[in-house]
Enzyme design. Sequence first.
Site, short mmCIF file in Angstrom:
data_model
loop_
_atom_site.label_atom_id
_atom_site.label_comp_id
_atom_site.label_asym_id
_atom_site.label_seq_id
_atom_site.Cartn_x
_atom_site.Cartn_y
_atom_site.Cartn_z
N ARG A 198 17.00 -7.86 7.88
CA ARG A 198 16.69 -7.03 9.05
C ARG A 198 15.92 -7.86 10.07
O ARG A 198 15.16 -8.76 9.71
CB ARG A 198 15.84 -5.82 8.63
CG ARG A 198 16.52 -4.89 7.66
CD ARG A 198 15.70 -3.64 7.44
NE ARG A 198 14.27 -3.93 7.24
CZ ARG A 198 13.34 -3.01 7.07
NH1 ARG A 198 13.66 -1.73 7.07
NH2 ARG A 198 12.08 -3.35 6.89
N LYS A 202 0.81 -1.22 0.00
CA LYS A 202 0.00 0.00 0.00
C LYS A 202 0.84 1.27 0.00
O LYS A 202 0.45 2.28 -0.58
CB LYS A 202 -0.98 0.00 1.17
CG LYS A 202 -0.38 -0.06 2.55
CD LYS A 202 -1.45 -0.18 3.62
CE LYS A 202 -0.87 -0.18 5.02
NZ LYS A 202 0.06 -1.32 5.26
N ARG A 229 -4.98 3.21 12.48
CA ARG A 229 -4.61 1.82 12.78
C ARG A 229 -5.60 1.16 13.72
O ARG A 229 -5.61 -0.06 13.85
CB ARG A 229 -3.22 1.76 13.40
CG ARG A 229 -2.09 2.15 12.47
CD ARG A 229 -0.76 2.05 13.17
NE ARG A 229 0.35 2.48 12.34
CZ ARG A 229 1.02 1.71 11.50
NH1 ARG A 229 0.69 0.45 11.38
NH2 ARG A 229 2.02 2.18 10.79
N ARG A 258 12.98 -10.31 2.09
CA ARG A 258 13.74 -9.08 1.82
C ARG A 258 15.15 -9.17 2.39
O ARG A 258 15.36 -9.70 3.48
CB ARG A 258 13.03 -7.86 2.42
CG ARG A 258 11.75 -7.51 1.71
CD ARG A 258 11.23 -6.13 2.06
NE ARG A 258 10.99 -5.93 3.47
CZ ARG A 258 10.18 -4.99 3.95
NH1 ARG A 258 9.56 -4.17 3.12
NH2 ARG A 258 10.00 -4.85 5.25
N ARG A 315 3.95 -9.38 13.86
CA ARG A 315 3.40 -8.12 13.35
C ARG A 315 2.01 -8.33 12.76
O ARG A 315 1.12 -7.49 12.91
CB ARG A 315 4.33 -7.52 12.29
CG ARG A 315 5.65 -6.99 12.84
CD ARG A 315 6.62 -6.66 11.74
NE ARG A 315 6.14 -5.59 10.87
CZ ARG A 315 6.70 -5.27 9.70
NH1 ARG A 315 7.74 -5.97 9.26
NH2 ARG A 315 6.22 -4.28 8.98
#
Length: 215
Positions: free
Chosen positions: A160, A13, A88, A127, A171
């Site tokens: 990371r 997004k 949120r 990633r 998350r």
Amino acid sequence: MRLVFLGAPGVGKGTQAEMVAAKLVIPKISTGDLLRTGVAQKTPLGLEAQQYMTRGELVPDNVVIGLVAEKTASSECEKGFILDGFPRTILQADALSGILQKQEATLDRVIYFVIHREEVVKRLSGRRSCSACSAVYHVDYVPPKQEGRCDECGAALVQRSDDKRETVESRLVVYEEQTAPLIDYYQEKHVLAELDGTGSVEEVQERLLALLSGT
């Protein structure tokens, strides 16, 4: 056009918000950007936020909401905006409704980016970042020419800590508990539209622009 982009971390997004904001010539607003700008410019809310950030604490809702209220009331947002990552929670959504009511404005559309949970995990956990120049790769979608090495500078690629699978899963749990209820919230207000977030950036953007053209 006043838009909110909703969706789990990793659905794309933010990328779409940047591209669509440029096409519509309206600002993309993220709370992270607002906090960094407020701190850099030493605004009253920015300085208040900095106190929490320095201690490693979450910036409270009232400060974040205040920053959003200031930004959306600015001349830069006269023609609209795209909110990315805010609201949120239901509390923040109610606050946004109050902000817009004071500005005699309404949301045109809330876009909910939909992707299968496992695809989100794959996108984020795959990633890799260069330890030297910060170039970003993906083990499946944008792999380096030499495994584990940056194409640009040859330095080692690292994952990371917040991209590790277990962290991504955590998350997503937080997202589902706090943010997912916003889907029902905005459905009841008849402004929610679901968007298939799978495929290339260009494919998603084509679907998004087609959806917005009917707004």
